[in-house]
Motif scaffolding. Structure first.
Motif, mmCIF file in Angstrom:
data_model
loop_
_atom_site.group_PDB
_atom_site.id
_atom_site.type_symbol
_atom_site.label_atom_id
_atom_site.label_comp_id
_atom_site.label_asym_id
_atom_site.label_seq_id
_atom_site.Cartn_x
_atom_site.Cartn_y
_atom_site.Cartn_z
ATOM 1 N N UNK A 30 1.168 -0.903 -0.386
ATOM 2 C CA UNK A 30 0.037 -0.150 -0.221
ATOM 3 C C UNK A 30 1.413 1.576 -0.056
ATOM 4 N N UNK A 31 2.021 0.847 0.471
ATOM 5 C CA UNK A 31 2.899 2.677 1.027
ATOM 6 C C UNK A 31 3.380 2.609 -0.809
ATOM 7 N N UNK A 32 3.620 1.817 -1.786
ATOM 8 C CA UNK A 32 4.232 1.790 -2.225
ATOM 9 C C UNK A 32 2.982 2.553 -3.532
ATOM 10 N N UNK A 33 1.826 1.786 -3.710
ATOM 11 C CA UNK A 33 0.985 2.795 -4.002
ATOM 12 C C UNK A 33 1.300 3.794 -4.108
ATOM 13 N N UNK A 34 1.045 4.484 -2.606
ATOM 14 C CA UNK A 34 0.508 5.555 -2.459
ATOM 15 C C UNK A 34 2.486 6.456 -3.074
ATOM 16 N N UNK A 35 3.340 6.048 -2.686
ATOM 17 C CA UNK A 35 4.178 6.907 -2.659
ATOM 18 C C UNK A 35 4.455 6.834 -4.741
ATOM 19 N N UNK A 36 4.341 5.822 -5.471
ATOM 20 C CA UNK A 36 3.950 6.179 -7.176
ATOM 21 C C UNK A 36 2.756 7.076 -7.062
ATOM 22 N N UNK A 37 2.044 7.359 -6.446
ATOM 23 C CA UNK A 37 0.836 7.989 -6.880
ATOM 24 C C UNK A 37 1.238 9.248 -6.427
ATOM 25 N N UNK A 38 2.144 9.653 -5.869
ATOM 26 C CA UNK A 38 2.587 11.198 -5.549
ATOM 27 C C UNK A 38 3.929 11.968 -6.448
ATOM 28 N N UNK A 39 4.326 10.444 -6.664
ATOM 29 C CA UNK A 39 5.614 10.864 -7.906
ATOM 30 C C UNK A 39 5.120 10.923 -8.906
ATOM 31 N N UNK A 40 3.928 10.630 -9.293
ATOM 32 C CA UNK A 40 3.157 10.492 -10.819
ATOM 33 C C UNK A 40 2.502 12.179 -10.650
ATOM 34 N N UNK A 41 2.331 12.558 -9.643
ATOM 35 C CA UNK A 41 1.891 13.889 -9.520
ATOM 36 C C UNK A 41 3.368 14.817 -9.987
ATOM 37 N N UNK A 42 4.015 14.843 -9.761
ATOM 38 C CA UNK A 42 4.798 15.535 -9.524
ATOM 39 C C UNK A 42 5.640 16.176 -7.923
ATOM 40 N N UNK A 44 7.082 14.448 -4.072
ATOM 41 C CA UNK A 44 7.867 14.139 -2.975
ATOM 42 C C UNK A 44 8.020 13.050 -1.968
ATOM 43 N N UNK A 45 7.341 12.097 -2.016
ATOM 44 C CA UNK A 45 7.250 11.110 -0.865
ATOM 45 C C UNK A 45 7.907 10.784 -0.112
ATOM 46 N N UNK A 46 7.902 11.033 1.748
ATOM 47 C CA UNK A 46 8.367 11.108 2.314
ATOM 48 C C UNK A 46 9.535 10.504 2.452
ATOM 49 N N UNK A 47 10.550 10.932 2.858
ATOM 50 C CA UNK A 47 12.100 10.377 3.039
ATOM 51 C C UNK A 47 11.941 8.471 3.979
#
Length: 71
Positions: A30-42, A44-47
């Motif tokens: 689920x975290x991976x999906x959220x990070x990929x969604x963030x990055x697709x919107x341009x 930055x995902x939290x460190x």
């Protein structure tokens, strides 16, 4: 980052901290999906999220090495 997504990431972080191994794998997916969604919107995902995913990728790579090992 939207407030809703920020809250979801915070909830995932808290859940990961107390998760069992099985739960951890599901939560990391689920975290991976959220990070990929963030990055697709341009955005930055939290460190901390990227660090969890990097660890997960390393664990899966080690596991794959043993999948085809002859007995």
């Amino acid at each position: 980052m939207s407030v809703e997504l920020q809250k979801r990431l915070e909830a995932l972080e808290a859940e990961l901290a107390k998760a069992t191994a099985k739960e951890r794998a599901d939560l990391l997916a689920h975290l991976e999906e959220a990070v990929l969604g963030l990055e697709a919107k341009g955005e930055t995902a939290p460190a901390w999220a990227k660090a969890h995913l990097a660890t997960w990728d390393d664990e899966e790579g080690v596991e794959e090495q043993f999948d085809n090992m002859p007995l």
